[in-house]
Design a protein around this motif. Sequence first.
Motif, PDB file in Angstrom:
ATOM      1  N   ARG B  74       0.842  -1.207   0.000  1.00 34.48           N
ATOM      2  CA  ARG B  74       0.000   0.000   0.000  1.00 34.48           C
ATOM      3  C   ARG B  74       0.871   1.249   0.000  1.00 34.48           C
ATOM      4  NH1 ARG B  74      -5.425  -0.045   3.097  1.00 34.48           N
ATOM      5  NH2 ARG B  74      -5.578   1.546   1.501  1.00 34.48           N
ATOM      6  N   SER B  75       0.238   2.408  -0.195  1.00 37.06           N
ATOM      7  CA  SER B  75       1.015   3.633  -0.366  1.00 37.06           C
ATOM      8  C   SER B  75       1.820   3.974   0.897  1.00 37.06           C
ATOM      9  CB  SER B  75       0.084   4.788  -0.748  1.00 37.06           C
ATOM     10  OG  SER B  75      -1.079   4.745   0.035  1.00 37.06           O
ATOM     11  N   ASP B  76       1.348   3.521   2.060  1.00 37.12           N
ATOM     12  CA  ASP B  76       2.135   3.792   3.272  1.00 37.12           C
ATOM     13  C   ASP B  76       3.197   2.714   3.523  1.00 37.12           C
ATOM     14  OD1 ASP B  76       0.565   1.703   3.969  1.00 37.12           O
ATOM     15  OD2 ASP B  76      -0.604   2.750   5.501  1.00 37.12           O
ATOM     16  N   GLY B  77       3.372   1.835   2.552  1.00 35.53           N
ATOM     17  CA  GLY B  77       4.434   0.857   2.663  1.00 35.53           C
ATOM     18  C   GLY B  77       4.045  -0.459   3.319  1.00 35.53           C
ATOM     19  N   THR B  78       2.828  -0.526   3.877  1.00 35.67           N
ATOM     20  CA  THR B  78       2.420  -1.765   4.530  1.00 35.67           C
ATOM     21  C   THR B  78       1.866  -2.744   3.501  1.00 35.67           C
ATOM     22  OG1 THR B  78       0.243  -0.818   4.903  1.00 35.67           O
ATOM     23  CG2 THR B  78       1.822  -0.628   6.702  1.00 35.67           C
ATOM     24  N   PRO B  79       2.215  -4.017   3.652  1.00 32.74           N
ATOM     25  CA  PRO B  79       1.655  -5.006   2.727  1.00 32.74           C
ATOM     26  C   PRO B  79       0.237  -5.407   3.137  1.00 32.74           C
ATOM     27  CG  PRO B  79       3.200  -6.051   4.222  1.00 32.74           C
ATOM     28  CD  PRO B  79       3.131  -4.615   4.631  1.00 32.74           C
ATOM     29  N   LEU B  80      -0.585  -5.698   2.130  1.00 32.70           N
ATOM     30  CA  LEU B  80      -1.961  -6.120   2.402  1.00 32.70           C
ATOM     31  C   LEU B  80      -2.264  -7.320   1.525  1.00 32.70           C
ATOM     32  CD1 LEU B  80      -4.887  -5.300   3.607  1.00 32.70           C
ATOM     33  CD2 LEU B  80      -5.248  -4.376   1.336  1.00 32.70           C
TER      34      LEU B  80
END
Lengths: 319, 577
Positions: B74-80
């Motif tokens: 995701r744009s904040d760097g967290t994987p989803l």
Amino acid sequence: MNYLTQRLATFPLILLGVSVLVFVSIRLIPGDAITAMLGTEAGLLTPDQRASLAAYFGIDQPIYLQYGRWLVGLFSGDLGISVTYGRPVLAVILERFPLTLELALLSMVIALCVGIPAGVLAATRNEGPADLGIRVLAMLGQSTPSFVVGLVIIFVLSVVFGAVPPMGIFTPIYVNPLVNLSQLIFPAITLGFAFAASVTRISRSAMLDVLSDDYVRTARSKGASARSVIWRHAFPNALIPVVTLSGIEFGYLLGGAVIVEQIFALPGIGRLVLDAISQRDYALVEGCVLFIALNFLIVNLLVDLAYAALDPRIRLGGR
Amino acid sequence: MSALLSVQGLRVGFGRDPQRSEVVKGVSFDLGAGQTLGIVGESGSGKSVTALSINRLVDFGGGRITGGSIVLERSDGTPLDVTKADESSLIHVRGRDIGMIFQEPMTSLNPVHTIGAQIEEAFRLNRGLSGRAATLAARDALDRVRIPDAAQRLGYFPHQLSGGMRQRVMIAMVIASNPRLLIADEPTTALDVTVQAQVMALLAELKREMGMAMIFISHDIGLVAGIADEIMVMQSGQAVEQGRLNDVLDRPQHEYTRHLLEAVPHFNGGRATRSDGKRTEAATPVVAVDDLVVRFPIARGLFRTGAGSVHAVDGVEFDLLPGETLGIVGESGSGKSTAARAVLGLVKATRGRIDIAAGRSRRPVQMVFQDPFSSLNPRLDVESLLAEPAIANGQRVDEKLRQRMMFLLGRVGLPDDALRRYPHQFSGGQRQRLCIARALMLNPDVVVLDEAVSALDVSVQARVLDLLIDLQHEFGLAYLFISHDMAVVERIAHRIAVMYAGQIVEIGDAAAVLSSPQHSYTRRLIAAVPAIERRQARFTIDATQVPSLVRPAGFEPAPPQWREAGADHRVRVEANP
């Protein structure tokens, strides 16, 4: 506006056709106004008396002359004298009409307020328990005769709650809105029950169609919430069949709801027409039918205008 | 390289028992930021379902992800992991992280909302803009996709725009959301070839300027070659081959990839035209059309008075010699079909002469239509279908007629027992052969073929074209061959007429027209043909619109000026060359 004038211009032609049809067909029913009015006492009339009564009501002349005279009167706003009421036909109709209009409006409001949310809910929960429940209810609503619903309502009100629905003299809304509403709400629910069932079914199927359309997928791909997808993107596109159905049902209701008027002892247009026919009150029958036909034409026109307002692709009057 | 998207062993099924009816059977790929993956395959290969699984729109079509994972950074760097996310978080993934463009621009926009409202909605949902700011942003987005008069067009409804314009509105909505990944599912399949080139150019520009990663899905491997960095070939729910674009195209490992590459119709710029039947002087034309004009009046108001008319065909002239093929090329709305129908008498010519030299038959012109599925009555068996034209011509169904049916069925390559069968028992290619046999029943001189091979799969297309050429030699037929597909026309036409906005702009020998196109429209048309050879092309944006053909009452176009460009090659002189 060009479209509107074109449509309005067709009204007199249609009404003329309707009037000829009614004028002829009612005279095909055996019996006449004088016999119907006086009952067995009509047998006591001498031929002279009968003739002068017939001349008074204008039913002694050949049918085309009667029609001609009626038509001339129509253009000056005179629909003739009702034999039963001894008053001008128009006055009798206008006295009854507010009740019918109010009843029709009220039941349509009930039908739309119940039917649309129920139909949309059923469509979004397709094949789920809510959908199945709503579909069973809708089927029940459509297949239960209105007199059963009306009688059940009266029974529940009077026996279970001990409250008697206020019957008797009808109170117009401008005299006392509260009494008026208490008199009309139960008949409106009775009529609205079946009406709501139809609206539910049609909104459900229209929504199901629309929810599988490409632009709904587009809305979802944009990140629109479920509520926005349903009410903003899908629902406006599902409205056309709902409007069509509501228009037709509303038009019928403006012609009176004989059974419900009878059960709740309401003096509406439906009972007026029924009585007029059994009394051979020719002028009144003709006036009523013409009036009902005019209402239907107006409702149809409003429905067509609503289409254009709902769907920008529909441009009235062709290109 | 940290992957923006990592798909591992994805399986998707449909119906009550999704495990047993899987259409995607274990697909894996990684996609880095700013990279473009092209997914190629024929219909039913599972490529669209794969794409719809990535933003989980597949759920709404009755699909279930039955296995594998789709991890999105995701744009904040967290994987989803999209396959395990709930609907409330997916709403924020859609639009903001993953944008999508669909195949059908005609139905993908909501008909009851203005395009402005629909673009503004994307800004509102994904950028938090509202009111005037959203309107201004929407106008800028329309400017970005080269829609003229953007401020005014915001108030338009989708039905007031052409297919190409609508697809640009779809792209504007994606710009509004500014996602890091764009999924384009056959975005140009429904569009004309020059419009396709415009949309491809826009997508390439977006990819470059916004650093968007893209998954580009198409059945056309030539089109994918123009934009993709990596390519994945799908067949029956599986990726049969994947790798760098050049590796796959130049050194295909899998048999199916090789088959796909061979089946693509190659456009060779006039080098693959027919060498037989060149024009010789002296022959009398079988069809001669002079100053053909077809106009459709636009009626308005109570008295249906003419308020102008659509100039569908405006002063067309050509002739057709016996045994010759004239290819008419042009895009939708160019008037090519209307001109052909006028030759048949199916539409009434407003003006002009159509001379047909009837040689062998009282009905010298016959037609084969585009869609073999809807142009055969499903309730008639083949014998009745073939007898129809003869009956209409006053003949009776007797042994002689049956002999001719059998003969023609043999000639178009259908078995004799076909007579007793019904259209649904044949494949698309066989049906088109039936239509050809039906057209030949009355022994015509001329056959009009209106997009006759466009609805067929590429490999079937090639065989039907061969059949048409054989039949032309055998019966001395003249063809009026209408198509939008340059590669197909190149194979079958002796001469080519290019139609644009109701007029022929260039006409002449096929090799000459295709190898040295003179008119600017012909050049645009040829430049727009996708080809495997043109990889990662630097598309240039060309926002030329097809002019409106609606003209006021009494309007007459200026008489055409022609310029000779060769022995048999004429070009219309352009106003501003």
